[in-house]
Each structure stands twice: as C-alpha cells, then as structure tokens.
Scaffold this motif. Structure first.
Motif, PDB file in Angstrom:
ATOM      1  N   SER A  36       0.813  -1.219   0.000  1.00 45.12           N
ATOM      2  CA  SER A  36       0.000   0.000   0.000  1.00 45.12           C
ATOM      3  C   SER A  36       0.849   1.274   0.000  1.00 45.12           C
ATOM      4  CB  SER A  36      -0.961   0.001   1.182  1.00 45.12           C
ATOM      5  OG  SER A  36      -0.239  -0.051   2.391  1.00 45.12           O
ATOM      6  N   ARG A  37       2.140   1.164   0.379  1.00 46.11           N
ATOM      7  CA  ARG A  37       3.081   2.291   0.320  1.00 46.11           C
ATOM      8  C   ARG A  37       2.540   3.592   0.879  1.00 46.11           C
ATOM      9  NH1 ARG A  37       6.576   1.639  -5.272  1.00 46.11           N
ATOM     10  NH2 ARG A  37       7.177  -0.512  -4.930  1.00 46.11           N
ATOM     11  N   GLY A  38       2.106   3.564   2.120  1.00 48.26           N
ATOM     12  CA  GLY A  38       1.786   4.830   2.770  1.00 48.26           C
ATOM     13  C   GLY A  38       0.403   5.366   2.481  1.00 48.26           C
ATOM     14  N   SER A  39      -0.340   4.686   1.628  1.00 48.15           N
ATOM     15  CA  SER A  39      -1.718   5.083   1.426  1.00 48.15           C
ATOM     16  C   SER A  39      -2.504   4.617   2.653  1.00 48.15           C
ATOM     17  CB  SER A  39      -2.242   4.422   0.159  1.00 48.15           C
ATOM     18  OG  SER A  39      -3.622   4.553   0.079  1.00 48.15           O
ATOM     19  N   SER A  40      -3.438   5.456   3.125  1.00 44.17           N
ATOM     20  CA  SER A  40      -4.033   5.149   4.421  1.00 44.17           C
ATOM     21  C   SER A  40      -5.122   4.077   4.344  1.00 44.17           C
ATOM     22  CB  SER A  40      -4.590   6.421   5.055  1.00 44.17           C
ATOM     23  OG  SER A  40      -5.546   6.965   4.190  1.00 44.17           O
ATOM     24  N   GLY A  41      -5.804   3.970   3.226  1.00 44.59           N
ATOM     25  CA  GLY A  41      -6.860   2.963   3.127  1.00 44.59           C
ATOM     26  C   GLY A  41      -6.290   1.596   2.856  1.00 44.59           C
ATOM     27  N   GLY A  42      -7.126   0.668   2.436  1.00 45.16           N
ATOM     28  CA  GLY A  42      -6.641  -0.665   2.111  1.00 45.16           C
ATOM     29  C   GLY A  42      -6.010  -0.727   0.734  1.00 45.16           C
ATOM     30  N   LEU A  43      -6.106   0.371   0.002  1.00 44.50           N
ATOM     31  CA  LEU A  43      -5.587   0.372  -1.362  1.00 44.50           C
ATOM     32  C   LEU A  43      -4.262   1.100  -1.450  1.00 44.50           C
ATOM     33  CD1 LEU A  43      -8.627   1.158  -3.646  1.00 44.50           C
ATOM     34  CD2 LEU A  43      -7.296  -0.931  -3.548  1.00 44.50           C
ATOM     35  N   ALA A  44      -3.473   0.751  -2.447  1.00 49.62           N
ATOM     36  CA  ALA A  44      -2.282   1.527  -2.760  1.00 49.62           C
ATOM     37  C   ALA A  44      -2.713   2.703  -3.633  1.00 49.62           C
ATOM     38  CB  ALA A  44      -1.279   0.646  -3.491  1.00 49.62           C
ATOM     39  N   PHE A  45      -1.909   3.768  -3.648  1.00 46.12           N
ATOM     40  CA  PHE A  45      -2.273   4.972  -4.404  1.00 46.12           C
ATOM     41  C   PHE A  45      -2.560   4.644  -5.867  1.00 46.12           C
ATOM     42  CE2 PHE A  45       0.081   7.342  -1.047  1.00 46.12           C
ATOM     43  CZ  PHE A  45      -0.998   8.104  -0.651  1.00 46.12           C
ATOM     44  N   ARG A  46      -1.776   3.736  -6.459  1.00 44.26           N
ATOM     45  CA  ARG A  46      -1.877   3.539  -7.895  1.00 44.26           C
ATOM     46  C   ARG A  46      -2.582   2.249  -8.306  1.00 44.26           C
ATOM     47  NH1 ARG A  46       0.553   8.044  -9.326  1.00 44.26           N
ATOM     48  NH2 ARG A  46       2.043   8.738  -7.777  1.00 44.26           N
ATOM     49  N   THR A  47      -3.406   1.721  -7.422  1.00 43.57           N
ATOM     50  CA  THR A  47      -4.133   0.502  -7.764  1.00 43.57           C
ATOM     51  C   THR A  47      -4.976   0.701  -9.024  1.00 43.57           C
ATOM     52  OG1 THR A  47      -4.292   0.086  -5.404  1.00 43.57           O
ATOM     53  CG2 THR A  47      -5.606  -1.307  -6.830  1.00 43.57           C
ATOM     54  N   GLY A  48      -5.626   1.853  -9.123  1.00 42.91           N
ATOM     55  CA  GLY A  48      -6.481   2.129 -10.285  1.00 42.91           C
ATOM     56  C   GLY A  48      -5.682   2.103 -11.580  1.00 42.91           C
ATOM     57  N   GLU A  49      -4.496   2.693 -11.560  1.00 46.90           N
ATOM     58  CA  GLU A  49      -3.634   2.721 -12.753  1.00 46.90           C
ATOM     59  C   GLU A  49      -3.170   1.317 -13.121  1.00 46.90           C
ATOM     60  OE1 GLU A  49      -3.522   5.001 -10.401  1.00 46.90           O
ATOM     61  OE2 GLU A  49      -2.881   6.944 -11.189  1.00 46.90           O
ATOM     62  N   VAL A  50      -2.807   0.546 -12.096  1.00 48.83           N
ATOM     63  CA  VAL A  50      -2.353  -0.828 -12.365  1.00 48.83           C
ATOM     64  C   VAL A  50      -3.488  -1.626 -13.007  1.00 48.83           C
ATOM     65  CG1 VAL A  50      -1.594  -2.977 -11.276  1.00 48.83           C
ATOM     66  CG2 VAL A  50      -0.561  -0.811 -10.598  1.00 48.83           C
ATOM     67  N   CYS A  51      -4.710  -1.413 -12.521  1.00 42.47           N
ATOM     68  CA  CYS A  51      -5.875  -2.072 -13.127  1.00 42.47           C
ATOM     69  C   CYS A  51      -6.047  -1.633 -14.581  1.00 42.47           C
ATOM     70  CB  CYS A  51      -7.141  -1.749 -12.345  1.00 42.47           C
ATOM     71  SG  CYS A  51      -7.188  -2.563 -10.743  1.00 42.47           S
ATOM     72  N   ASP A  52      -5.821  -0.353 -14.855  1.00 42.70           N
ATOM     73  CA  ASP A  52      -5.950   0.127 -16.237  1.00 42.70           C
ATOM     74  C   ASP A  52      -4.963  -0.593 -17.156  1.00 42.70           C
ATOM     75  OD1 ASP A  52      -8.033   1.785 -15.716  1.00 42.70           O
ATOM     76  OD2 ASP A  52      -6.874   3.643 -15.720  1.00 42.70           O
ATOM     77  N   LEU A  53      -3.741  -0.806 -16.674  1.00 41.99           N
ATOM     78  CA  LEU A  53      -2.745  -1.508 -17.498  1.00 41.99           C
ATOM     79  C   LEU A  53      -3.197  -2.942 -17.780  1.00 41.99           C
ATOM     80  CD1 LEU A  53       0.670  -0.352 -15.957  1.00 41.99           C
ATOM     81  CD2 LEU A  53      -0.537   0.580 -17.916  1.00 41.99           C
ATOM     82  N   LEU A  54      -3.713  -3.624 -16.752  1.00 42.98           N
ATOM     83  CA  LEU A  54      -4.190  -4.998 -16.937  1.00 42.98           C
ATOM     84  C   LEU A  54      -5.377  -5.025 -17.897  1.00 42.98           C
ATOM     85  CD1 LEU A  54      -3.943  -6.158 -13.229  1.00 42.98           C
ATOM     86  CD2 LEU A  54      -2.797  -7.269 -15.134  1.00 42.98           C
ATOM     87  N   ASP A  55      -6.258  -4.053 -17.749  1.00 43.80           N
ATOM     88  CA  ASP A  55      -7.429  -3.910 -18.610  1.00 43.80           C
ATOM     89  C   ASP A  55      -6.981  -3.767 -20.070  1.00 43.80           C
ATOM     90  OD1 ASP A  55      -9.782  -3.097 -19.841  1.00 43.80           O
ATOM     91  OD2 ASP A  55     -10.392  -1.750 -18.237  1.00 43.80           O
ATOM     92  N   ALA A  56      -6.058  -2.846 -20.297  1.00 44.56           N
ATOM     93  CA  ALA A  56      -5.590  -2.590 -21.664  1.00 44.56           C
ATOM     94  C   ALA A  56      -4.833  -3.780 -22.253  1.00 44.56           C
ATOM     95  CB  ALA A  56      -4.700  -1.352 -21.686  1.00 44.56           C
ATOM     96  N   SER A  57      -4.270  -4.607 -21.384  1.00 46.07           N
ATOM     97  CA  SER A  57      -3.521  -5.764 -21.882  1.00 46.07           C
ATOM     98  C   SER A  57      -4.465  -6.876 -22.331  1.00 46.07           C
ATOM     99  CB  SER A  57      -2.572  -6.290 -20.809  1.00 46.07           C
ATOM    100  OG  SER A  57      -3.264  -7.114 -19.894  1.00 46.07           O
TER     101      SER A  57
END
Lengths: 320, 135
Positions: free
Chosen positions: A118-139
C-alpha cells in the motif's frame, strides 16, 4: 533490460507478460515515463469487468479469490489479479503472501497476478491501484479481481472504482461489522460469510441481512448474503450465481460504462489536487511564509487559523 | 529513485522446512523491503514466472534438500530465457563450500548457510541492488 516506453506499451497491449510487469513497476514508482504509458493505454481501457474483494484479515479473501479465478479460468476467461497488502508505516516494508494461494492455476498467459504494497496510502488500497488495473485492462484481461485488506468507507471508490464489490466476512466478524457498518453496507454488492461450517455462521448471515434491510439501497439491487466455504467449495456455485446476477444488473443499468467516467473524474481531481498542493507548498517554502508562521506560532503571537488564512491570501494574490 | 527493494522469497523442490525462509522473509520486510513470499514446494518455472510478473530485483531461494546443484542452474537458465538475467538470484541452505563456489562461478549470488545473521543478508541485498540500479 531497460526497454523504452514505446516497446513497453506495444508489448503490454499485445498481452506480453514481461512488458506488462515492467510497465506496472514504472507506474507504481511514478517513474518519469509513467504518464506517457498511462496516456497511451487509457483509450484501450474500459473493457474488463472489475471485481473488488475486501474484508478483515484472515477472512479467507485469498482463498475465495483463488477459487473464483479458477472458475473464471475454466470458463475460458483471461484474468488479472491485484492483491494489495499494507506496508509498514515505520519501515515501508511489506510481506506480500497472496501468491501462496494461487498455485493451482496453470502456467498460462491468460492469468496474471501482481502483489502491491500500500506504500503509505491510508486505506486498504495503494495509491496507484487504479492505474495498475488500467494496465491490466488494456492488456486484454476479461476480468480483474482486486483484493484488499480491511473494509472502509471508500476504499474501492474513486480512481479504483470496481463494478462489483464482494465483502468477505467470517462467523467471528461480529465486532468488525459493528465497527464498520457505516461504510460496509454501502460498499458491498455481494456479501459472503466464509468458513460457514463454523459455529455462528447462520447468526452472522442474519445479522448482515438485517443491517442491509435497515439501509436499503436505491439502485434497485438488493445485496445477497451467501454462506459458503471457500476452502472446500461448499455453496460456491451460489456465490458465482450472485456475482453473475450483479454483473447483469450493472450492465443493464448502464453502470458499466459510467464507472469508467467516474474513475476518470476521480483521477482528474486527484492529479489537480496533488499538483496544486505541490505548487502551493513550493511557493510557500520559497517565500518563507510557512517557517515564519511556525515561528510566530511558537512565540504565541498567532493562531493556526489566522496563519492559514494569511498564507492562502498571499498565494491567491500572487497567483494573479 | 528511492523506492523499496522488491524481492521474491521462496522454496523450490521437495523439502518442507520453511522456518528459516520465513525468518528471512520477515527480516527483509523489517528492513523496509517488499517481500513476495511464494511458499513451499515451488517449481523453478513457477518461481521465475512469479519473478517476472512481480518484476522483482532479487530472487532469494532456500534449498535444504540437497538438490541445489540442479535447481539453482535451472533457475538461472529460466531467468535468462525470460530475458530477466538482470535479476539477482541468491539464496541459502545447507550447501557445501565446493558447490557454493561452483554456483557462484555460473552467476548465482551469495548463498548463506545456517546461522547467518539476518543483518548480513540485508546489507548484502542493499549493496547489490544499489549497484544494479546504478547500471
């Protein structure tokens, strides 16, 4: 191996595993090339169905996800899994052990797992989870499963918004439900009480159902509560059925496309906010007004409220 | 760039002794690294696939079964086949001096024996990754 941005983008759009993995790292580390990669990839996103799986530690999320992924895989779908675990706020270290559960899945290009801290993001998510999902989506992945620890108000909202949120509980989760019910009831589309062979499973399911009744959603979907055992597979078909029904609901209601817009909106807000903040603090630093304010504050000559107003005022005047 | 070191930690082959590898995994986490733990009984193919997907900088493998002269060369070969021989392969276990030297010669990094202080492993990895990032 240091491929350039174009090679990476071409590779990941072709579904090449190594390119996708490298691109994810660039994005996760906010490397200089990450903006270019995301920009090139964005038009190819919005095809994958996104499922979020969340719940308290030890509820059996990874086991459930691994069984779900096995089912989807045997249906011929391609799947991307993003498993987020917390980083230590003190050392920044993280132990990411979700892959241990994914050993049954054959070595197949249709299946890609990535662990994220999560690298310092306070919730259960990492800051860039959405972006990582976009890359998987586009792949070219058909389904994305995002696994996160803990249940909070808005963990799967905004930039990482998913189509279906699954909340995994266990018979012992009573206290958690009490503590989190404010956000929990709103985010869950499908609830599961896992480890249903244990004492108290029925009571737990009833308790969740009662709370769902109290705060009935207005979008025409009534969140089901499924008792199951992810480990043995008991009642798993009921869970799959609930997921399918929710997917139908999302596709018919137009929410499938709407959520891409929603993620885009949240992304613009996030970037503008971050850059504006950065600019503000950079300028405040140069003009020393922050240091000055702190000195005044320490001397008991002012209040935080007055100083904040003064700094904002100064920023606005100089911005013109 | 100041980003955490990503390291895959796991066991390859048939032996089921995972106490040591868990101690190492925790120590690396406490030293600020992102540790992807893959668990027991992994095939070399599985490990390299995970290393590629997770884009790690280090693969650290524990082998206590005596099969190190087969498994470490196989891992190196697979990393090369996947275009990722830039990843540091190192490990630990019960590995005779003669074998250790032979493995280091073909490109395996440090191999730590029983009783090694975890701080030694941490500083080795930090130095190696620093060198590799500078390349």
């Amino acid at each position: 191996m240091q491929p350039n941005g174009h090679q990476l983008i071409d590779g990941l759009l072709r579904g090449d595993r190594a390119s996708l993995a490298r691109a994810i790292s660039f994005v996760e580390n906010a490397a200089p090339s990450s903006m270019k990669i995301l920009d090139a990839v964005y038009p190819r996103t919005g095809k994958a169905y996104r499922i979020g799986v969340t719940g308290p530690p030890g509820a059996g999320k990874s086991t459930l996800v691994s069984r779900l992924v096995g089912e989807l895989w045997s249906e011929g779908k391609s799947i991307g899994v993003v498993a987020v675990d917390p980083s230590s706020p003190f050392t920044r270290g993280a132990l990411l052990g979700d892959r241990v559960r994914f050993q049954e899945i054959p070595d197949d290009p249709r299946f890609f797992v990535r662990s994220m801290a999560s690298r310092g993001s306070s919730g259960g998510l990492a800051f860039r989870t959405g972006e990582v999902c976009d890359l998987l989506d586009a792949s070219g992945k058909d389904v994305l499963v995002i696994e996160t620890v803990g249940v909070g108000q808005s963990e799967l909202d905004g930039a990482a918004a998913v189509h279906t949120t699954v909340v995994v509980l266990v018979p012992e989760s009573g206290d958690e439900v009490q503590a989190m019910k404010a956000g929990l009831m709103e985010i869950g589309d499908v609830f599961t009480v896992n480890k249903a062979d244990r004492v108290g499973a029925d009571r737990m399911a009833r308790c969740v159902e009662e709370m769902l009744h109290l705060g009935a959603g207005g979008d025409g979907w009534k969140a089901p509560v499924v008792l199951l055992s992810a480990l043995s597979g008991d009642s798993f078909p009921l869970f799959l059925d609930a997921l399918r029904r929710h997917e139908d609901h999302i596709r018919k209601s137009g929410d499938f496309a709407r959520l891409k817009i929603e993620r885009g909106r949240a992304k613009i807000e996030e970037i503008v906010e971050r850059e504006r903040n950065r600019e503000f603090w950079k300028r405040s630093e140069v003009e020393c007004s922050f240091e000055e304010a702190l000195a005044q504050l320490a001397g008991g000559k002012t209040t935080p409220y007055r100083e904040a107003a003064r700094m904002l005022d100064q920023f606005r005047r100089e911005g013109k | 760039m100041d980003r955490p070191i990503r390291v895959l930690v796991g066991k390859v082959g048939l032996d089921g002794h995972d106490r040591g590898v868990k101690v190492v995994a925790s120590a690396l986490r406490d030293a600020g690294m992102e540790v992807i733990y893959t668990g027991l009984h992994q095939t070399p193919e599985n490990v390299v696939r995970a290393a590629v997907e997770e884009d790690v900088e280090v693969v650290a493998i524990s082998i206590l079964s005596g099969a190190h002269m087969t498994l470490f060369p196989r891992l190196l070969e697979l990393l090369r086949e996947n275009g990722r021989d830039d990843i540091l392969l190192c490990g630990g276990g019960i590995i005779p001096e003669k074998d250790r030297l032979a493995l280091e010669k073909i490109g395996v990094g440090a191999l730590f024996g029983p009783g090694t202080d975890t701080t030694e492993i941490v500083s080795y990895l930090e130095e190696e990754v620093k060198k590799r990032r500078a390349r």
